[in-house]
Design a protein around this motif. Structure first.
Motif, short mmCIF file in Angstrom:
data_model
loop_
_atom_site.label_atom_id
_atom_site.label_comp_id
_atom_site.label_asym_id
_atom_site.label_seq_id
_atom_site.Cartn_x
_atom_site.Cartn_y
_atom_site.Cartn_z
N ARG A 417 -40.36 95.49 24.26
CA ARG A 417 -40.62 95.22 22.84
C ARG A 417 -41.22 96.47 22.21
NH1 ARG A 417 -44.07 90.06 20.41
NH2 ARG A 417 -44.18 90.80 18.26
N GLN A 418 -40.71 96.85 21.04
CA GLN A 418 -41.08 98.14 20.44
C GLN A 418 -42.27 98.06 19.48
OE1 GLN A 418 -39.69 100.93 21.37
NE2 GLN A 418 -37.93 100.15 22.54
N TYR A 430 -43.60 94.69 27.49
CA TYR A 430 -42.42 93.90 27.84
C TYR A 430 -42.70 92.42 27.65
CZ TYR A 430 -40.85 98.17 30.19
OH TYR A 430 -40.46 99.46 30.47
N ASN A 431 -41.72 91.72 27.11
CA ASN A 431 -41.74 90.26 27.07
C ASN A 431 -40.96 89.72 28.26
OD1 ASN A 431 -43.26 89.46 24.79
ND2 ASN A 431 -41.57 90.05 23.43
#
Length: 722
Positions: A417-418, A430-431
Motif C-alpha cells: 500500500r502506497q 503491506y495489507n
C-alpha cells in the motif's frame, strides 16, 4: 502483571533485554506529565487510521501515553466499582477493558516501533519512560482484586464456554493468583517486600554484568590477524572508523565476541577473550563486580515467593504458564534428546580434533578453539561460504517468494500500500487480504535495512517483530505489526544481498508475525501472540524456517543477483548438511543451559556445586575451574527467562514436529495445501485462545515427540548409522 514470566507480548522481551541495560546510564530523566498540551491521541493517527509517523515526536508520544494511561487507570477503577455486582463478566468487565486497551496499545506499539526503527527519533531514555508508564497502567487490571474475584465467580458459574472465553477467564484468574491477589495479611505484605527486593537484586545483577562486559577490551594492531575477518566484523571492531587500516578492538559485546571467536586465528587472543567472557562477575578480577551473592539472593527470594503462592518451587510456579505443564515432562523430552546428542558430541569433537591436527594444530581442543575450527571445518566439508551464498539471495526476490509461499499455503494475498506515512523512506507497508474478503484483515510495516547509529544491534537477533495492535472484535480493530531488520542496504544498482542465516531470520520473524496477523480470536487478550505459553511463543517462526530446507522452496527464493541463476544443486544439498554440522555439540550446550536453569530454580544446591555436578553429563570437554558462566546468565537472572530458558529448545522441538506433517503429506499424497490450511486453522488462527497442547493435538492428532528435531539435526539412530 507483577511476575515477569507472564508477560505475553514477545517483542517486549527483545526490547526490554536491550533497553534496561542502558537504564542506569541515562544522563537525564524524561519526566512524563500526567496531561500534556498535545494529549489528543488522534494527533498520532492519519486520516486512514494508521499511525502518523511523518509527524510523530517524542513529546506527542509522551503526551498521548500519559493521557491514555490516566484514562486507562480511571476506566479500570470504574469497572472495579461495578465488579462486585457483576452478572456477566464478559459483558460488564471484559468488553469495557477491551475498549480501554486499544488506544493505549497502539500508542505504546508506535513508540516501540520508532525506538527500534530509529532510536535517534526515540532515544532509549525516552522509550523506557513511555514503556514503564504504559506497562504500569496496563498492569492495573491484573492487580485488581475486584476484577480477579469477578473472574473467579464467572469461572465457577456452570455454563458452557468457548475455548477462547475459557482461556480469557483462566488468564485473569491465573494472573491474579500469581500477583498474590488471594494472599492476605502478613503474607501479602511479605510477598510485596519479596517482589521489591527481588527487583532490586535483579537490577544489581544486570548492571554488574553490563559493566563487566564493557570493561574488557584488547587491541589488535597486526592486519595479518584480521585478514579473513568479515567486513561487518572489521567495521564493528574498528577504533578509528577505518575498517581496513586498524587498530581493531576486541570486546565482549555479543556482536563482536561471537564472530571474533569464529574468525580469530591466534589461539592466545581467543583464550584471552574466552576467559574474560566466562569469568565475568566471578570476583577473580574486580571484587566490586562479583554477582554470586545476587544470584543466590534472587534464587532464595524466588523460592520464598513460590512458597507464599502455594508452589513447592519457583520452577513449579513457572509451569503454570508453559505448555509442557510439569518439570518431569520437560526432563523426559530433554533427556531423550540428550541420549542421542551426547554420544554424537564425542564423535564430532574427535573429528574436529583430527581436522585441526591435519592443519598444523598440535594441542588438545579447548572451548576457545571450537568456534574457530568448527567454522573452518564447515567451510572445508561443505564449501560453506556465506559471501558466495549471499549472491543468490537478493532481498526483493526472497521477499516476493516468501509472500508467494504464504499466499499458497494459507490462501492470503499480501499487497503493498502506497499512501502510508512511515518513519523512513526505506519502510514499506503491506495489507493482508483473505481470499474470501475484499477488505484487508491485517497490515504490517517492513523496515529491512541497517542504518548506522539509528538501529539497535544484537549479534544473534538481527530483527524484531513489534505487535503494534491486536485483533479485537469488540473494538473493531485488525492486527497491525512492524518487522524491523538490519540487512545490508543496497549500494548503487546492487541489490541488498542476504546471507543464508539472514534469510532464516527473515523467514522466522515473518512466520512469528503471521501468528499475530492471521489470528481469528475475538478478544485482544488472547489474540495472536497474547496469552501464548512461553515455551510455544517461538513455534510459528521456527516452522517457517523449515521451508528453507525444502529443495523446491530454496530454488524458488534463490536467484543470482546478476544472472538470476538458481542456487546450484550441490549448494542446496550442502545447506541441509550444514544444519547438522556439530549438531550434537551445539544441542548439548542448549540442553545443559536449559537443565541448569531449571535446577537453579528447583533446588537449593550452591550454583558452583550444581555446575560441577552437571557438567560431565552434558560436555565432553573438561570443566575449567575458573569458569563462572552462571554469574553472567542475565537471561534467567535479570531478564524474563527464569525457569523458562528451555522454552527456546522446546519451541524448536514442537516446530520440527509440526513441519514433519508437511513432509509426510508430500511423501504420501502430495496434498501439502490441506496441511497448510489445517496449520492456519489451528496454530495461526487460535493464537492464545486455546491451550497449545490442545492446538497441537488438533493439528497433529497426538502429543509432541522429539523425533522430528533429531531427524532434522541428523541425530536419530538411523542417521547416526548412515
Amino acid at each position: 502483571m507483577a511476575l515477569s514470566f507472564l508477560r505475553t507480548k514477545l517483542v517486549a522481551r527483545h526490547v526490554k533485554s536491550h533497553l534496561y541495560q542502558n537504564k542506569r546510564n541515562a544522563g537525564y530523566v524524561v519526566l512524563i506529565p500526567e496531561i500534556g498540551e498535545d494529549a489528543d491521541k488522534s494527533m498520532l493517527l492519519s486520516e486512514n487510521g494508521l499511525p502518523e509517523f511523518n509527524d510523530l515526536t517524542i513529546e506527542k508520544c509522551i503526551a498521548a501515553i500519559s493521557k491514555q494511561s490516566l484514562e486507562y487507570e480511571t476506566g479500570v477503577k470504574q469497572i472495579e466499582s461495578s465488579a462486585p455486582n457483576c452478572k456477566n463478566a464478559f459483558v460488564e468487565i471484559f468488553r469495557p477493558l477491551e475498549l480501554l486497551d486499544s488506544p493505549l496499545e497502539l500508542t505504546w506499539g508506535m513508540a516501540k516501533t520508532l525506538y527500534l526503527g530509529n532510536s535517534c527519533l526515540m532515544p532509549t531514555k525516552s522509550y523506557i519512560k513511555i514503556h514503564e508508564r504504559a506497562h504500569r497502567a496496563r498492569a492495573s487490571k491484573f492487580n485488581s482484586r475486584p476484577i480477579f474475584q469477578a473472574a473467579v465467580a464467572e469461572k465457577n458459574r456452570l455454563k458452557k464456554l468457548t475455548d477462547e472465553e475459557q482461556r480469557l477467564l483462566d488468564k485473569y484468574v491465573l494472573e491474579g493468583k500469581l500477583n498474590g491477589l488471594d494472599v492476605d495479611g502478613i503474607n501479602r505484605e511479605k510477598l510485596n517486600n519479596i517482589v521489591a527486593e527481588m527487583q532490586k537484586e535483579r537490577n544489581f545483577f544486570r548492571d554488574k554484568v553490563s559493566t563487566a562486559t564493557k570493561i574488557f577490551s584488547s587491541t589488535i594492531e597486526n592486519s595479518e590477524i584480521v585478514k579473513d575477518f568479515p567486513e561487518s566484523l572489521l567495521k564493528s571492531m574498528s577504533v578509528h572508523n577505518h575498517p581496513n587500516k586498524g587498530p581493531w578492538k576486541i570486546t565482549l559485546q555479543p556482536f563482536i565476541y561471537e564472530p571474533f571467536m569464529q574468525y580469530c586465528p591466534v589461539r592466545g587472543l581467543r583464550w584471552n577473550a574466552w576467559q574474560a567472557h566466562t569469568q565475568r562477575c566471578s570476583g577473580y578480577g574486580n571484587k566490586d563486580l562479583e554477582s554470586s551473592t545476587h544470584l543466590e539472593k534472587i534464587r532464595g527470594l524466588r523460592q520464598e515467593q513460590a512458597k507464599i503462592l502455594g508452589y513447592d518451587t519457583f520452577a513449579d510456579m513457572s509451569m503454570e504458564t508453559k505448555m509442557a505443564g510439569s518439570i518431569e515432562n520437560i526432563y523426559s523430552h530433554l533427556d531423550s534428546l540428550l541420549e542421542h546428542a551426547r554420544p554424537m558430541q564425542d564423535v564430532e569433537l574427535q573429528s574436529l580434533q583430527d581436522f585441526a591436527n591435519e592443519r598444523g594444530f598440535d594441542d588438545r581442543l579447548e572451548f576457545w578453539d571450537v568456534p574457530y575450527w568448527q567454522r573452518k571445518q564447515k567451510w572445508s566439508l561443505y564449501n560453506y561460504d556465506e559471501d558466495k551464498i549471499r549472491e543468490y539471495f537478493p532481498l526483493p526476490r526472497v521477499m516476493n517468494s516468501l509472500f508467494n509461499l504464504c499466499s499458497t499455503l494459507f490462501k492470503i494475498e499480501i499487497v503493498e500500500r502506497q499512501d502510508v506515512h512511515t518513519w523512513h523512506k526505506d519502510v514499506k507497508f503491506y495489507n493482508i487480504f483473505d481470499e474470501s474478503t475484499n477488505q484487508p484483515i491485517a497490515g504490517f510495516y517492513l523496515d529491512p535495512y541497517a542504518r548506522q547509529d539509528e538501529k539497535i544491534r544484537i549479534y544473534d537477533d538481527a530483527g524484531w517483530h513489534v505487535s503494534m495492535r491486536n485483533k479485537s472484535t469488540v473494538s473493531s480493530t485488525n492486527p497491525l505489526s512492524a518487522l524491523i531488520f538490519n540487512f545490508q542496504a543496497p549500494e548503487g544498482e546492487k541489490q541488498s544481498l542476504l546471507s543464508f542465516q539472514e534469510v532464516g531470520v527473515l523467514f522466522q520473524r515473518f512466520g512469528h508475525a503471521l501468528r499475530h496477523l492471521l489470528t481469528r480470536a475475538n478478544y485482544s487478550e488472547v489474540a495472536g501472540l497474547s496469552n501464548v505459553e512461553w515455551d510455544t511463543a517461538e513455534v510459528c517462526g521456527h516452522v517457517m524456517t523449515h521451508w528453507l530446507y525444502d529443495p523446491n522452496t530454496i530454488k524458488a527464493i534463490s536467484g543470482h543477483y546478476k544472472t538470476e541463476e538458481q542456487l546450484p544443486e550441490d549448494m542446496i544439498v550442502n545447506l541441509q548438511k550444514v544444519r547438522g554440522h556439530m549438531a550434537g555439540y551445539d544441542l548439548c550446550k542448549e540442553l545443559y543451559l536449559s537443565r541448569l536453569d531449571l535446577e537453579l530454580h528447583s533446588t537449593k544446591t550452591f550454583w558452583r556445586d550444581l555446575v560441577r555436578e552437571m557438567w560431565p553429563r552434558y560436555h565432553s570437554l573438561p570443566f575449567d575451574k575458573y569458569d563462572s558462566h552462571p554469574l553472567s546468565f542475565t537471561k534467567i537472572m535479570s531478564e524474563e527467562w527464569a525457569a523458562a530458558y528451555y522454552s527456546h529448545l522446546w519451541s524448536r522441538m514442537i516446530a520440527a514436529d509440526i513441519y514433519s506433517a508437511f513432509e509426510e503429506a508430500r511423501k504420501r499424497d502430495g496434498d501439502v495445501l490441506s496441511v497448510g490450511q489445517r496449520y492456519r486453522e489451528t496454530f495461526l488462527a487460535a493464537g492464545g485462545g486455546c491451550h497449545p497442547a490442545e492446538v497441537f493435538r488438533r493439528f497433529r492428532g497426538r502429543d509432541p515427540s522429539p523425533q522430528a528435531l533429531l531427524n532434522n539435526l541428523r541425530l536419530s539412530n538411523k542417521m547416526i548409522e548412515e
